[in-house]
Enzyme design. Structure first.
Site, short mmCIF file in Angstrom:
data_model
loop_
_atom_site.label_atom_id
_atom_site.label_comp_id
_atom_site.label_asym_id
_atom_site.label_seq_id
_atom_site.Cartn_x
_atom_site.Cartn_y
_atom_site.Cartn_z
N CYS A 68 -50.85 67.72 106.31
CA CYS A 68 -50.44 67.76 104.91
C CYS A 68 -50.24 66.37 104.30
O CYS A 68 -50.10 66.26 103.08
CB CYS A 68 -49.16 68.58 104.77
SG CYS A 68 -49.33 70.29 105.33
N HIS B 11 -46.41 56.26 111.42
CA HIS B 11 -46.88 57.23 112.41
C HIS B 11 -45.90 57.25 113.58
O HIS B 11 -45.60 56.21 114.17
CB HIS B 11 -48.27 56.82 112.89
CG HIS B 11 -49.11 57.94 113.39
ND1 HIS B 11 -48.68 58.81 114.37
CD2 HIS B 11 -50.36 58.35 113.05
CE1 HIS B 11 -49.64 59.70 114.61
NE2 HIS B 11 -50.67 59.45 113.83
N HIS C 96 -38.58 59.60 89.53
CA HIS C 96 -39.12 60.91 89.88
C HIS C 96 -39.51 60.95 91.36
O HIS C 96 -39.94 59.94 91.92
CB HIS C 96 -40.34 61.24 89.02
CG HIS C 96 -40.12 61.10 87.55
ND1 HIS C 96 -39.39 62.03 86.83
CD2 HIS C 96 -40.49 60.13 86.68
CE1 HIS C 96 -39.35 61.64 85.55
NE2 HIS C 96 -39.99 60.50 85.44
N HIS D 20 -43.39 66.61 99.37
CA HIS D 20 -44.36 67.63 99.80
C HIS D 20 -43.70 69.00 99.91
O HIS D 20 -42.69 69.17 100.60
CB HIS D 20 -44.97 67.22 101.14
CG HIS D 20 -45.70 68.32 101.83
ND1 HIS D 20 -46.71 69.04 101.22
CD2 HIS D 20 -45.56 68.84 103.09
CE1 HIS D 20 -47.17 69.95 102.07
NE2 HIS D 20 -46.49 69.85 103.20
N HIS E 298 -42.50 77.51 94.78
CA HIS E 298 -42.33 78.86 94.23
C HIS E 298 -43.60 79.35 93.55
O HIS E 298 -44.02 80.50 93.75
CB HIS E 298 -41.17 78.85 93.23
CG HIS E 298 -40.86 80.20 92.65
ND1 HIS E 298 -41.49 80.69 91.51
CD2 HIS E 298 -39.97 81.16 93.04
CE1 HIS E 298 -41.01 81.89 91.24
NE2 HIS E 298 -40.10 82.19 92.13
N ASN F 26 -47.27 76.40 99.70
CA ASN F 26 -47.64 75.16 100.38
C ASN F 26 -49.15 75.02 100.32
O ASN F 26 -49.88 75.67 101.07
CB ASN F 26 -47.15 75.20 101.83
CG ASN F 26 -47.49 73.92 102.60
OD1 ASN F 26 -48.20 73.05 102.11
ND2 ASN F 26 -47.00 73.83 103.81
#
Length: 482
Positions: free
Chosen positions: A213, A293, A377, A381, A410, A414
């Site tokens: 993702c 990572h 802002h 994810h 909502h 995802n």
């Protein structure tokens, strides 16, 4: 206390400016005391030393040129587009359960359905998310052809809208980066895009797979590096999507069933430019991209895994350690990003806290910087309610700061690497993006990786045509039972 901290923040942020005021005042007073004769002598001195003047200006020009040439080219986000699937692909939580019940064969299926129901009820997903056509068929079409059809619809839908809104000829694109974690056919997805839009023969195309993702930010980072070293002014397009058709799990392993409940259909396309002339029409400027990572750690490496269960059925396994691993990866990324974005006031507090704990063994908590002093802002994810909760707590954010993430989860579920773009589109649709506002996109993915992209709004940003929230922004935010 808040007022004291705010005063301290402004004092440290503008410390050099405040120090320069008395210095300028002293110089102005000294200059005012110079007599006409003093000024005339100064002019004569420069007139009698033309070599010194020439050398001085030559050095200034040389240093200015060297500075301009050594600076990396700015990267602008001209526009972006999120794919909005057609209405007939919209599914409610109940319709998902009804559809899954059609394949119930035994008691094991009954238990799996009950488990998925509980996940859905707590997921934070609403009744207007989307699933691809192949998964709504009876039986589902889990074939390469169906997967290619699903992915092409998402990519082409986002790209068609992007090209129309940006008023750009696809053949003007020199760099193409496509990312999809679980579906990587031959020819590649990037080749499919090249073929569809008949892109130029010398295009630099890249296809990123298996990066989870967080791959959307990785793709942006790659495009940024390519744009900065490209000799000519040009465009880059980043396409982020994921495939569900081939990856719906049909077994009984609960760690794999969670993915079925959370992931939904979507995709996004982003147009980047290194052309100075595009600044006026662009929405944002890329300020930083930071990738970290934690895959050297075995627990982090294995917490999201594409594998087969004991019966040979394929799915994506999500470990119970995922929230913990995500928190660790976030801390690593914050450590790399903080020096780049935090104001001096926060850096000093953080340094003081570190010294007190490290050198003086003070029994105090680790200081969490106030990132709301660095960003207006946040695009976290939308991986799931637990993930958003974890990041909200770790970063000491308020519910309003994670509103875009919760509402995206909502409304769209995802959507993997494209979710951060649905969140940015939400902020634009709500009219919240003002000139100078800073946006932090945070993405986490398998491996395990945490990646950040920081943007600055170049103007008061209005939503582009066919914004995915166009027909429902007035209904959001909605109340979600947490």
């Amino acid at each position: 206390m808040n007022n004291v901290k705010l005063f301290y923040h402004y004092l440290m942020t503008h410390f050099l400016k405040l120090c320069s005021v008395p210095l300028m005042a002293v110089l102005a007073m000294k200059a005012s005391r110079l007599s006409p004769n003093d000024l005339q002598n100064l002019v004569l001195h420069f007139q009698n030393s033309p070599v010194i003047v020439a050398v001085f200006f030559a050095v200034v020009v040389f240093l200015s040129t060297l500075y301009a040439m050594s600076r990396p080219r700015p990267v602008y986000l001209v526009d972006f587009s999120c794919y909005l699937p057609p209405p007939h692909l919209k599914v409610s939580l109940q319709s998902i359960m009804d559809h899954a019940a059609k394949y119930k064969r035994n008691a094991k299926d009954e238990k799996s359905l009950e488990f998925v129901r509980k996940i859905l009820e707590r997921s934070g997903l609403g009744d207007e998310t989307y699933l691809p056509e192949p998964l709504l068929c009876v039986p589902p079409r889990q074939t390469i052809a169906a997967a290619r059809e699903e992915t092409q619809q998402a990519m082409f839908g986002a790209l068609d809208n992007l090209f129309e809104n940006a008023k750009i000829d696809p053949r003007d694109i020199s760099i193409l980066v496509v990312n999809s974690s679980l579906f990587n056919p031959t020819p590649s997805l990037s080749s499919i895009v090249v073929n569809k839009y008949k892109l130029r023969g010398n295009i630099k195309s890249y296809n990123l797979g298996g990066m989870g993702c967080s791959a959307g930010v990785i793709a942006i980072d790659l495009a940024k590096d390519l744009l900065r070293v490209h000799r000519n002014s040009t465009y880059a397009v980043v396409v982020s999507t994921e495939n569900l058709s081939l990856n719906m799990y049909t077994g009984y392993n609960r760690s794999m069933l969670v993915s079925n409940a959370l992931f939904r259909y979507g995709g996004a396309a982003v147009l980047l430019s290194n052309k100075s002339g595009d600044r006026k029409r662009s929405k944002y400027k890329l300020v930083h991209s930071v990738r970290t990572h934690t895959g050297a750690d075995d627990k982090s490496f294995r917490c999201v895994n594409h594998e087969q269960d004991e019966t040979g059925k394929t799915g994506v396994s999500l470990s119970k350690d995922l929230p913990l691993v995500a928190g660790k990866a976030l801390k690593t990324n914050i450590a790399a990003l903080s020096p780049l974005v935090l104001p001096t006031s926060e850096k000093l507090i953080f340094l003081t806290n570190f010294i007190a704990k490290k050198w003086f063994r003070a029994k105090i908590k680790n200081y969490v910087p106030d990132f709301k002093l660095a960003f207006e802002h946040f695009c976290i994810h939308a991986g799931g309610r637990a993930l958003i909760d974890e990041l909200e707590e770790s970063l000491k954010l308020q519910p309003a700061d994670v509103e875009a993430s919760r509402m995206t989860l909502h409304r769209f579920g995802n959507t993997s690497s494209s979710s951060i773009w649905y969140e940015l589109a939400y902020m634009e649709a709500k009219g919240r993006m003002k000139k100078g506002d800073r946006v932090w996109q945070i993405a986490l993915g398998s491996g395990f990786k945490c990646n950040s992209a920081v943007w600055t709004a170049l103007r008061n940003v209005k939503p582009s045509k066919n914004n995915p929230w166009e027909d429902c922004s007035d209904r959001y935010p909605v109340k979600i039972d947490l």
